[in-house]
Design an enzyme around this catalytic site. Structure first.
Site, PDB file in Angstrom:
ATOM      1  N   ASP A  49      62.539 -29.406  -1.827  1.00 13.94           N
ATOM      2  CA  ASP A  49      63.963 -29.545  -1.509  1.00 13.94           C
ATOM      3  C   ASP A  49      64.517 -30.856  -2.080  1.00 13.94           C
ATOM      4  O   ASP A  49      63.786 -31.834  -2.211  1.00 13.94           O
ATOM      5  CB  ASP A  49      64.121 -29.517   0.020  1.00 13.94           C
ATOM      6  N   GLY A  96      69.536 -30.842  -5.588  1.00 16.67           N
ATOM      7  CA  GLY A  96      70.987 -31.054  -5.604  1.00 16.67           C
ATOM      8  C   GLY A  96      71.326 -32.501  -5.259  1.00 16.67           C
ATOM      9  O   GLY A  96      72.160 -33.134  -5.922  1.00 16.67           O
ATOM     10  N   TRP A 112      69.407 -35.059  -5.584  1.00 20.48           N
ATOM     11  CA  TRP A 112      68.939 -35.915  -6.687  1.00 20.48           C
ATOM     12  C   TRP A 112      70.020 -35.978  -7.774  1.00 20.48           C
ATOM     13  O   TRP A 112      70.345 -37.049  -8.283  1.00 20.48           O
ATOM     14  CB  TRP A 112      67.629 -35.358  -7.260  1.00 20.48           C
ATOM     15  N   ARG A 148      74.205 -30.157 -10.773  1.00 19.29           N
ATOM     16  CA  ARG A 148      73.120 -29.615  -9.938  1.00 19.29           C
ATOM     17  C   ARG A 148      71.988 -29.052 -10.787  1.00 19.29           C
ATOM     18  O   ARG A 148      70.816 -29.249 -10.497  1.00 19.29           O
ATOM     19  CB  ARG A 148      73.649 -28.510  -9.021  1.00 19.29           C
ATOM     20  N   HIS A 155      67.740 -29.327 -10.913  1.00 19.75           N
ATOM     21  CA  HIS A 155      66.729 -28.265 -10.968  1.00 19.75           C
ATOM     22  C   HIS A 155      65.804 -28.460 -12.172  1.00 19.75           C
ATOM     23  O   HIS A 155      64.606 -28.206 -12.096  1.00 19.75           O
ATOM     24  CB  HIS A 155      67.404 -26.887 -11.032  1.00 19.75           C
ATOM     25  N   THR A 190      65.133 -15.835  -0.333  1.00 19.50           N
ATOM     26  CA  THR A 190      66.038 -14.678  -0.220  1.00 19.50           C
ATOM     27  C   THR A 190      67.470 -15.185   0.024  1.00 19.50           C
ATOM     28  O   THR A 190      68.437 -14.598  -0.447  1.00 19.50           O
ATOM     29  CB  THR A 190      65.613 -13.743   0.940  1.00 19.50           C
ATOM     30  N   TRP A 204      69.978 -16.263  -2.962  1.00 21.52           N
ATOM     31  CA  TRP A 204      70.843 -15.289  -3.661  1.00 21.52           C
ATOM     32  C   TRP A 204      72.301 -15.489  -3.278  1.00 21.52           C
ATOM     33  O   TRP A 204      73.197 -14.973  -3.931  1.00 21.52           O
ATOM     34  CB  TRP A 204      70.414 -13.845  -3.343  1.00 21.52           C
ATOM     35  N   LEU A 245      42.628 -23.340  -9.861  1.00 22.00           N
ATOM     36  CA  LEU A 245      43.750 -23.330  -8.915  1.00 22.00           C
ATOM     37  C   LEU A 245      44.522 -22.000  -8.951  1.00 22.00           C
ATOM     38  O   LEU A 245      44.786 -21.465 -10.027  1.00 22.00           O
ATOM     39  CB  LEU A 245      44.717 -24.466  -9.298  1.00 22.00           C
TER      40      LEU A 245
HETATM   41  C1  FPP Z   1      66.183 -26.885  -3.604  1.00 26.08           C
HETATM   42  O1  FPP Z   1      67.024 -27.882  -4.086  1.00 26.08           O
HETATM   43  C2  FPP Z   1      65.322 -26.283  -4.564  1.00 26.08           C
HETATM   44  C3  FPP Z   1      65.294 -24.957  -4.915  1.00 26.08           C
HETATM   45  C4  FPP Z   1      66.479 -24.077  -5.005  1.00 26.08           C
HETATM   46  C5  FPP Z   1      64.004 -24.344  -5.223  1.00 26.08           C
HETATM   47  C6  FPP Z   1      63.161 -25.089  -6.189  1.00 26.08           C
HETATM   48  C7  FPP Z   1      63.633 -24.958  -7.571  1.00 26.08           C
HETATM   49  C8  FPP Z   1      63.190 -25.733  -8.570  1.00 26.08           C
HETATM   50  C9  FPP Z   1      62.174 -26.795  -8.378  1.00 26.08           C
HETATM   51  C10 FPP Z   1      63.798 -25.514  -9.912  1.00 26.08           C
HETATM   52  C11 FPP Z   1      62.855 -25.006 -10.929  1.00 26.08           C
HETATM   53  C12 FPP Z   1      62.070 -23.837 -10.495  1.00 26.08           C
HETATM   54  C13 FPP Z   1      61.192 -23.168 -11.279  1.00 26.08           C
HETATM   55  C14 FPP Z   1      60.277 -22.178 -10.691  1.00 26.08           C
HETATM   56  C15 FPP Z   1      61.103 -23.437 -12.702  1.00 26.08           C
HETATM   57  P1  FPP Z   1      68.489 -27.798  -3.488  1.00 26.08           P
HETATM   58  O2  FPP Z   1      69.358 -27.278  -4.557  1.00 26.08           O
HETATM   59  O3  FPP Z   1      68.501 -27.015  -2.218  1.00 26.08           O
HETATM   60  O4  FPP Z   1      68.738 -29.313  -3.175  1.00 26.08           O
HETATM   61  P2  FPP Z   1      69.793 -29.913  -2.143  1.00 26.08           P
HETATM   62  O5  FPP Z   1      69.377 -29.433  -0.761  1.00 26.08           O
HETATM   63  O6  FPP Z   1      69.637 -31.390  -2.311  1.00 26.08           O
HETATM   64  O7  FPP Z   1      71.141 -29.402  -2.558  1.00 26.08           O
END
Ligand code: FPP
Length: 248
Positions: free
Chosen positions: A25, A28, A30, A38, A42, A71, A74, A136
């Site tokens: 987590d 965003g 970061w 955003r 990622h 889920t 989405w 792994l």
């Molecule tokens: C949450 O950050 C993260 C995710 C939506 C899932 C993890 C996704 C990645 C690490 C991106 C790359 C993934 C792959 C498999 C290549 P957030 O957007 O919820 O952060 P915030 O809570 O600070 O807004």
């Protein structure tokens, strides 16, 4: 670096968690902190995945489950979903060779059928290309939700019982496990959540019954080997009783 080497010495290699699960987590936040979009958060998050996967392989963790897309994700804006799917596609395309070389086996947990077809195709080829690997196990949770997983298992078991392929009297916890996406994998010993939120967010609801939980304020894109070592040291200081009383 010196500190990292000192930390590494504190790890007892005979008592490593067999299975680590991570709620990644903070991408965003970061991005916001660094005045970036955003999606750039990622993108950095994907780099952190590469770092952590490599490190887990090196120190001898057996299974790493990463919550890559829920889920509930989405429901994010269409543009962000598209960007995440593109990133996932690129990640699979670029990493499969490395996974193969580093003896890492890729598996997936979640509603694969909901993913875009080009991602599904890349996923199948990565899974297929790494299925003989014995190091792994990297379990990507994609379009994954713990409640959905449990309901899906119940529906499937009910169907099997109605069709007389399974017997009602055989249903127990072990049996139920076999109908989950994570069938065949032991439960996580350690669950890590980054970015400081004390929430489970519908992740592995059944499987984390006795997992040790570690929450770090570090945002996922900043999470590195040192942070993982700190989590492992913390884990090794804990006494796991599984509901029993202290021995001796
Ligand atoms: C949450 O950050 C993260 C995710 C939506 C899932 C993890 C996704 C990645 C690490 C991106 C790359 C993934 C792959 C498999 C290549 P957030 O957007 O919820 O952060 P915030 O809570 O600070 O807004």
């Amino acid at each position: 670096m010196a500190e990292y080497k000192e930390l590494l010495k504190l790890i007892d290699r005979t008592r490593l968690p067999q299975h680590i699960a991570i709620i990644m987590d903070g991408n965003g936040r970061w991005a916001k902190k660094h005045n970036r979009r955003r999606i750039e958060g990622h993108l950095e998050g994907a780099k952190a995945i590469r770092r952590v996967v490599r490190f887990c392989g090196e120190i001898g963790i057996k299974i790493l489950t990463l919550f890559a897309f829920s889920t509930e994700n989405w429901n994010r804006p269409k543009r962000e979903i598209q960007a995440l799917m593109n990133l996932l596609y690129k990640f699979l395309k670029e990493e499969t060779n490395n996974l193969r070389k580093n003896n890492i086996k890729l598996v997936v947990s979640g509603q694969v059928e909901r993913l875009p077809s080009k991602v599904r195709a890349e996923l199948s080829s990565s899974i297929d290309g790494t299925k003989e690997n014995s190091g792994l196990i990297l379990n990507l949770a994609l379009s994954y939700g713990g409640r959905e997983e449990i309901v899906r298992a119940c529906r499937e078991i009910a169907k099997q019982v109605c069709n007389r392929r399974e017997k009602f009297k055989d249903i127990n916890e072990q049996f139920f496990n076999e109908y989950l996406y994570t069938s065949g994998l032991p439960d996580p010993d350690l669950l890590i959540r980054t970015s400081g939120e004390f929430r489970i967010s519908n992740f592995l609801l059944w499987q984390i019954a006795y997992s040790e939980i570690y929450v770090t304020p570090v945002l996922w894109p900043d999470f590195n080997r040192r942070d993982l070592l700190l989590a492992l040291i913390d884990y090794q200081r804990r006494e796991r009783r599984f509901g029993r009383v202290k021995s001796g």
